[in-house]
Design a protein around this motif. Structure first.
Motif, PDB file in Angstrom:
ATOM      1  N   GLU A 131       0.805  -1.230   0.000  1.00  0.00           N
ATOM      2  CA  GLU A 131       0.000   0.000   0.000  1.00  0.00           C
ATOM      3  C   GLU A 131       0.833   1.273   0.000  1.00  0.00           C
ATOM      4  O   GLU A 131       0.285   2.370  -0.174  1.00  0.00           O
ATOM      5  CB  GLU A 131      -0.930  -0.010   1.217  1.00  0.00           C
ATOM      6  N   LYS A 153       2.735   4.175  -1.336  1.00  0.00           N
ATOM      7  CA  LYS A 153       2.807   4.864  -2.622  1.00  0.00           C
ATOM      8  C   LYS A 153       4.029   5.778  -2.683  1.00  0.00           C
ATOM      9  O   LYS A 153       4.674   5.906  -3.721  1.00  0.00           O
ATOM     10  CB  LYS A 153       1.534   5.698  -2.818  1.00  0.00           C
ATOM     11  N   THR A 205      -4.397  10.499  -4.121  1.00  0.00           N
ATOM     12  CA  THR A 205      -4.104   9.077  -4.320  1.00  0.00           C
ATOM     13  C   THR A 205      -5.340   8.236  -4.016  1.00  0.00           C
ATOM     14  O   THR A 205      -6.379   8.756  -3.593  1.00  0.00           O
ATOM     15  CB  THR A 205      -2.953   8.619  -3.413  1.00  0.00           C
ATOM     16  N   GLU A 206      -5.218   6.932  -4.215  1.00  0.00           N
ATOM     17  CA  GLU A 206      -6.303   6.021  -3.895  1.00  0.00           C
ATOM     18  C   GLU A 206      -6.497   5.923  -2.377  1.00  0.00           C
ATOM     19  O   GLU A 206      -5.597   6.218  -1.589  1.00  0.00           O
ATOM     20  CB  GLU A 206      -6.010   4.632  -4.466  1.00  0.00           C
ATOM     21  N   LYS A 207      -7.665   5.468  -1.972  1.00  0.00           N
ATOM     22  CA  LYS A 207      -8.055   5.469  -0.565  1.00  0.00           C
ATOM     23  C   LYS A 207      -7.069   4.745   0.337  1.00  0.00           C
ATOM     24  O   LYS A 207      -6.755   5.211   1.433  1.00  0.00           O
ATOM     25  CB  LYS A 207      -9.450   4.855  -0.422  1.00  0.00           C
ATOM     26  N   ASP A 252      -3.867   4.035  -0.221  1.00  0.00           N
ATOM     27  CA  ASP A 252      -2.459   4.368  -0.406  1.00  0.00           C
ATOM     28  C   ASP A 252      -1.868   4.951   0.866  1.00  0.00           C
ATOM     29  O   ASP A 252      -2.544   5.641   1.636  1.00  0.00           O
ATOM     30  CB  ASP A 252      -2.279   5.357  -1.559  1.00  0.00           C
TER      31      ASP A 252
END
Length: 314
Positions: free
Chosen positions: A76, A78, A136-138, A140
């Motif tokens: 996860e 990033k 970013t994505e949830k 990350d």
């Protein structure tokens, strides 16, 4: 995109086993007997730690310890932000991020360092992480990494102020956390006329010492007031571990109880560059000093001079 809050998911400190009494550093740092006495009796310093392995080991150890407890973090992450004070922490052409990525089996991350604010860089990095995670994505994560090897006496001593030691810290930041250590904001004040750091003149050093307490005290008040809080609502201050004496002055200036400034690690580890406030947070949690809903501050000052105060809620 609407800004969302970020949280500390996990903190892991690595404290090297080798203990060095600061008296053993007298010749190495070219200090006189009375200076050692001042560091011990006035500034509250006693010993430091030293990592006998490489910088890569120092930095990778807390990351690996985190992954042992939660392997999902590995996929996860990033961004990796390495916060350091010494500009050249490793010799060219060593690619430190590549080595850490291979040792820790982290891939496809975006890696960069910040050190412009010296020892306050880790608190400034919180704002950078906040900005990055908002795009970013949830799930990350940002890995905040701190730790440095002291390979020169010039880098181990700040005259009349502190002696630096070695330790490292890895912090996982995210937008959704079960631990709910909520980051609210970092506020900074830069006094650029002291930009040369340890290279400033004796006269400038005297001016800096004169301005230190009122500048930092004012910034702490401003940070708290920005959230319409009163200083009495702050449960704990987690400081940089430069010395005890300066924090006694801050305590008096703010009329803030010295017992609510976490100073127990000053004598144990000395000043560990950017790691100090996070190292102290982990220890304070272990000591049971924070309860749900408490507001607390992380505070650091980097030579140059950047004053930084970060506000959190537990």
């Amino acid at each position: 995109m609407t800004n969302t809050l970020i949280y500390i998911d996990y903190i892991e400190n690595y404290i090297p086993e080798k203990v060095i009494d600061i008296s053993e550093l007298q010749d190495y740092l070219n200090l006189k007997n009375y200076q050692i006495k001042v560091f011990k009796k006035i500034h509250g310093l006693k010993e430091i730690r030293k990592e006998e392995g490489s910088l890569t080991k120092l930095l990778s150890t807390p990351i690996l310890n985190i992954f042992e407890r939660n392997s999902s973090f590995r996929q996860e992450i990033k961004y990796i932000i390495y916060c350091h004070t010494i500009q050249n922490v490793h010799p060219f052409p060593l690619d430190m991020f590549k080595e850490i990525s291979e040792i820790c089996n982290i891939h496809n991350t975006i890696n960069f360092s910040i050190n412009q604010q010296n020892c306050a860089s880790s608190l400034v990095a919180l704002e950078i992480a906040d900005s990055l995670l908002n795009s970013t994505e949830k799930n990350d994560k940002v890995l905040l990494l701190m730790g440095e090897k002291v390979f020169n006496p010039i880098m181990q001593l700040i005259n009349n102020t502190t002696i630096l030691g070695e330790a490292s810290t890895a912090v996982i930041l995210s937008r959704n956390s079960n631990k709910n250590i909520k980051f609210i904001k970092t506020k900074t004040k830069i006094l650029g006329k002291y930009a040369e750091g340890i290279g400033i003149s004796q006269e400038e050093q005297k001016q800096f010492e004169k301005n230190y307490v009122p500048t930092l005290s004012a910034l702490i008040i401003e940070t708290v007031n920005d959230l319409d809080l009163e200083l009495s609502k702050i449960s704990l201050i987690l400081p940089h571990n430069v010395n005890v004496s300066s924090w006694k002055q801050i305590s008096k200036s703010l009329e803030f109880p010295i017992q609510k400034i976490y100073l127990k690690n000053v004598e144990k580890y000395g000043h560990c560059f950017c790691s100090d406030p996070f190292l102290n947070l982990d220890c304070a949690i272990s000591d049971g000093l924070l309860k749900k809903g408490d507001y607390f501050l992380m505070v650091s000052v980097g030579l140059g001079a950047t004053f930084a105060v970060s506000l959190f809620q537990f």
